[in-house]
Structures are given as structure tokens and as C-alpha cells.
Write an enzyme that holds these catalytic residues in place. Structure first.
Site, mmCIF file in Angstrom:
data_model
loop_
_atom_site.group_PDB
_atom_site.id
_atom_site.type_symbol
_atom_site.label_atom_id
_atom_site.label_comp_id
_atom_site.label_asym_id
_atom_site.label_seq_id
_atom_site.Cartn_x
_atom_site.Cartn_y
_atom_site.Cartn_z
ATOM 1 N N PHE A 185 0.868 -1.178 0.000
ATOM 2 C CA PHE A 185 0.000 0.000 0.000
ATOM 3 C C PHE A 185 0.900 1.222 0.000
ATOM 4 C CE2 PHE A 185 -2.294 3.548 1.765
ATOM 5 C CZ PHE A 185 -3.487 3.493 1.065
ATOM 6 N N LYS A 207 3.475 11.567 6.641
ATOM 7 C CA LYS A 207 2.657 11.412 7.840
ATOM 8 C C LYS A 207 3.250 12.134 9.045
ATOM 9 C CE LYS A 207 0.182 7.296 6.300
ATOM 10 N NZ LYS A 207 -1.004 8.034 5.855
ATOM 11 N N ASP A 260 9.717 2.804 1.438
ATOM 12 C CA ASP A 260 8.547 3.614 1.772
ATOM 13 C C ASP A 260 8.366 3.557 3.279
ATOM 14 O OD1 ASP A 260 6.044 4.618 2.351
ATOM 15 O OD2 ASP A 260 5.037 3.671 0.653
#
Length: 410
Positions: A151, A265, A236
Site C-alpha cells: 500500500f 505522515k 517507503d
């Protein structure tokens, strides 16, 4: 710690706000039936005045909790000075932020963006440019190896190399150039690399998939394979990085340094969106003026907040808290295996908890926890993800896990 006093039904004000949203918002999310109006530290309060312990942290965007005083102070100070210039001009905050983040990552350069998906898209562009301009791959032939269960975001390029049917169906055609291999299988990854491979893109821990931790040694093997075969290793770390797993980056757990970090984030401190690609000059230096950018990418407000976040991480305090509290969390979760839990995966202060189907789905358990003052999120049917702010206290974790025990026993 006593549980918040909660009604078993949605309050009238909550129901009204949710109905108003449903009438005017695209239905691209299915949130839990709670309307949050205030937050402080690890706790939030809804419009009915009920309090909840936040064990989601906005998918790790709130690693430092709601309204951390130092981050708020940095934002307020910058708000009074300058918020946005675009990259058409220099501003006096971006260079300091980039230098600090590069030092934290042990790299040379930073390319700032806003959202995690933008960081991934940027990383893909950089990897392809590197493949053509440095490695010498034939034009338009570059490929990137990715993992099953990944994801990385929801842009059309990214969902094109997802294997989640819900993310893909109805959104094609998709961009070519991605090769899938099983996550955690270094031999399969090695077999997928050829002369056209520019990069390998992986999450060191797959978050949305349910906190899937690869076998010990996998990241080291990926690093060795990519170095030997002359391709970039892109990590990532948008969810896993910046303290979440008990180290600054999840790659640090195996003492691995990738060629490129994708960050986001928590980098925005829970205040605003901020993401970045971080790499050495021989990688990021392939991007030329005019080839990539963003109006808000690198804005002075985000840079001021990001600099504060990096300075907080440089102390190591939050990484140490995540490591210690993660051990505490894992021990308590292990006690639930066989009592409504079928499996647990923990990386620092981050856990995927598989729910016994006889006790309900992940969504049903999340809703029952909501009624008892605990916020978690379900994923992939039977799993709930637990990712508290790194400022959470052990006593708060204990109280939340007692609520989970009660819910599973009910």
C-alpha cells in the site's frame, strides 16, 4: 484507569453531523460513527463530550500526539511570519529543514512534497530518471519491482501496481512498468531484476496489510541484492518511519540504509501534510529545474513544523519510548492469543491483531471498542491495527487492552 462513560447509541448531535456529511461528501471513506472535536496527547473528545483513547494516530501521522506543545509553538510562530511562497522564490525556513532531515537520514538531499502519495510518485519519477540518465536503461523501458500486499497510496499510478481489487476496480487503464514479487521473499525479488530494472520499492513493514513484518534478514538481503545488481532500493517509510517502530526508520532494525527514503505522515507533526524524498546527490541530483514540483511543496510553514519534528527525533526520546512501550504492548497482546485473538504482529509501538472470526469481524470489534472509549481501525476483514501516539503511557495501553479483552470475551 476508569472507562469513559459512554452511551450505547450514537448521540443526536453526532448523528446529525454524520448525516450532513453524508449528504455533501463523496463516500470514499467508511469511518467509525464518532465525530471528534478536540484532541490532546493520546486522547480525543467528541461532540457529545465523550473521551476516547486514540490508538490509530491517524495512521502514524500523529506520532507525537494531538497538539504537541513544541510543534504547535513552531507552527504559531511561523504563521505570524510567512506561510507560503511557492518554490518560485526561496524562503528562509526550507534550507534549515532540508539540512536537518538529510542529516537525520544520513543523506545529502531532500525533495519536499505534501502527501505520502506525492512522495511515492516523486520517488518513482526520480528512480526512472536515474535509470535512464545514470544506469542507461533504454527510453521508456524502466521497470520497478514492488511487493504483493503493498500500500503506497491511491493515485492511479499507485493503485495500478496494487493487488487490492477494491483499490483497482473501475480505475484503469494503469501505467505499465511494475513487476510484482511476494513480500519477504528475497529470492523472488532477485529473480525479478533484469537489465531494465531501475529500483525496488518496498515498505519495510507493510502497514495497511496488517502490520506485516518480513522475515529477519529480508531487508539486508534486499539491500545486498540491489547493490550487487545496480538498482535503487527505495524504502517507503511513510508509516513505519520517524520513530514508530522503535528506531528512527524501520530499515534501522536491520542496520540497512536504502538509496532513497520516502517519508510523510509524522513528518508534519499532526499539524499539516508534509512529505519528502531523501537520498544522496547521485540519485536526487538527476532531477532538473522544471521537471517536478508542487505549489505547496516546501512551503515555509511546513518547513518550520518539519524542522521541529526532526529536532525532536534527533534526541532519540521518541524512538526509545516506542521500543519500550512496544515490548509492553506485545506482551499484553500475546496474552490474548487463544482468547479471541488468533495472531499478533508487532513492530515497535505498532501492532496488527488478527481477530478470531467467532468473535466478530475487525470492523465489529472496532465498533465495540469505540463504545468503550478506544479508537482503533480495522483492515482486511479480520485484523485491527493498533498504533498509539508515541506519547501514550503504559497505564493507558493497559486500560485499552483490558477493553479489548472485555470486548472479545463478550
Amino acid at each position: 484507569m476508569s472507562a469513559p462513560v459512554l452511551d450505547s447509541q450514537i448521540g443526536g448531535q453526532t448523528a446529525g453531523i454524520i448525516a450532513h456529511e453524508a449528504a455533501h461528501l463523496a463516500h470514499n471513506y467508511h469511518p467509525l460513527p464518532v465525530v471528534i472535536t478536540r484532541g490532546e496527547g493520546s486522547w480525543v473528545t467528541d461532540v457529545e463530550g465523550k473521551r476516547y483513547l486514540d490508538l490509530l494516530s491517524a495512521y502514524s501521522a500523529l506520532n507525537f500526539g494531538h497538539g504537541h506543545p513544541a510543534i504547535l509553538a513552531a507552527a504559531r510562530e511561523q504563521l505570524d511570519r510567512l506561510t507560503l511562497t511557492s518554490r518560485a522564490y526561496h524562503n528562509d525556513r526550507l534550507g534549515a529543514f532540508a539540512a536537518a532531515l538529510a542529516e537525520l537520514a544520513g543523506k545529502d538531499m531532500v525533495l519536499p512534497m505534501n502527501t505520502g502519495a506525492e512522495a511515492v510518485e516523486t520517488g518513482i519519477k526520480v528512480a526512472r530518471a536515474w535509470g535512464y540518465r545514470v544506469k542507461g536503461i533504454a527510453p521508456d523501458a524502466a521497470t520497478i519491482v514492488v511487493a504483493h500486499g503493498n500500500f503506497h497510496g491511491r493515485t492511479t499510478t499507485i493503485v495500478g501496481f496494487s493487488d487490492d481489487d477494491q483499490a483497482r476496480e473501475g480505475f484503469g487503464p494503469f501505467a505499465p512498468g511494475f513487476v510484482h514479487v511476494p513480500f519477504g521473499d528475497a529470492a523472488a525479488l532477485a529473480g525479478a531484476i533484469d537489465e531494465n530494472t531501475a529500483a525496488v520499492l518496498i515498505e519495510p513493514v507493510q502497514g495497511e496489510a496488517g502490520v506485516i513484518v518480513p522475515p529477519e534478514g529480508y531487508l539486508r538481503a534486499v539491500r545486498e541484492i540491489t547493490r550487487e545488481r545496480g538498482v535503487l532500493m527505495i524504502a517507503d517509510e511513510i508509516q513505519s518511519g520517524l520513530g514508530r517502530v522503535g528506531t528512527t526508520f524501520a530499515c534501522d532494525r536491520e542496520e540497512v540504509v536504502p538509496d532513497m527514503y520516502l517519508l510523510g505522515k509524522a513528518l508534519g507533526g499532526g499539524i499539516l501534510p508534509l512529505s519528502a524524498v531523501v537520498a544522496d546527490a547521485d540519485v536526487l541530483g538527476v532531477i532538473r529545474p522544471g521537471e517536478h514540483g508542487s505549489t505547496f511543496g516546501g512551503n515555509p510553514l511546513a518547513a518550520a513544523v518539519g524542522l521541529q519534528v526532526v529536532e525532536m527525533l534527533a534526541s532519540g526520546e521518541f524512538q526509545a519510548r516506542a521500543a519500550a512501550l512496544g515490548e509492553h504492548l506485545e506482551a499484553r497482546l500475546q496474552d490474548l492469543i487463544g482468547h479471541g485473538v488468533t495472531g499478533v504482529r508487532v513492530a515497535g509501538l505498532w501492532a496488527g491483531v488478527d481477530i478470531d472470526p467467532s468473535r466478530g469481524t475487525g470492523r465489529e470489534v472496532a465498533e465495540r471498542l469505540l463504545a468503550r472509549g478506544v479508537l482503533v481501525k480495522d483492515t482486511h476483514g479480520q485484523t485491527i491495527c493498533i498504533a498509539p501516539p508515541l506519547v501514550v503511557r503504559a497505564t493507558e495501553l493497559d486500560w485499552a487492552l483490558e477493553q479489548l479483552r472485555v470486548v472479545l470475551a463478550g
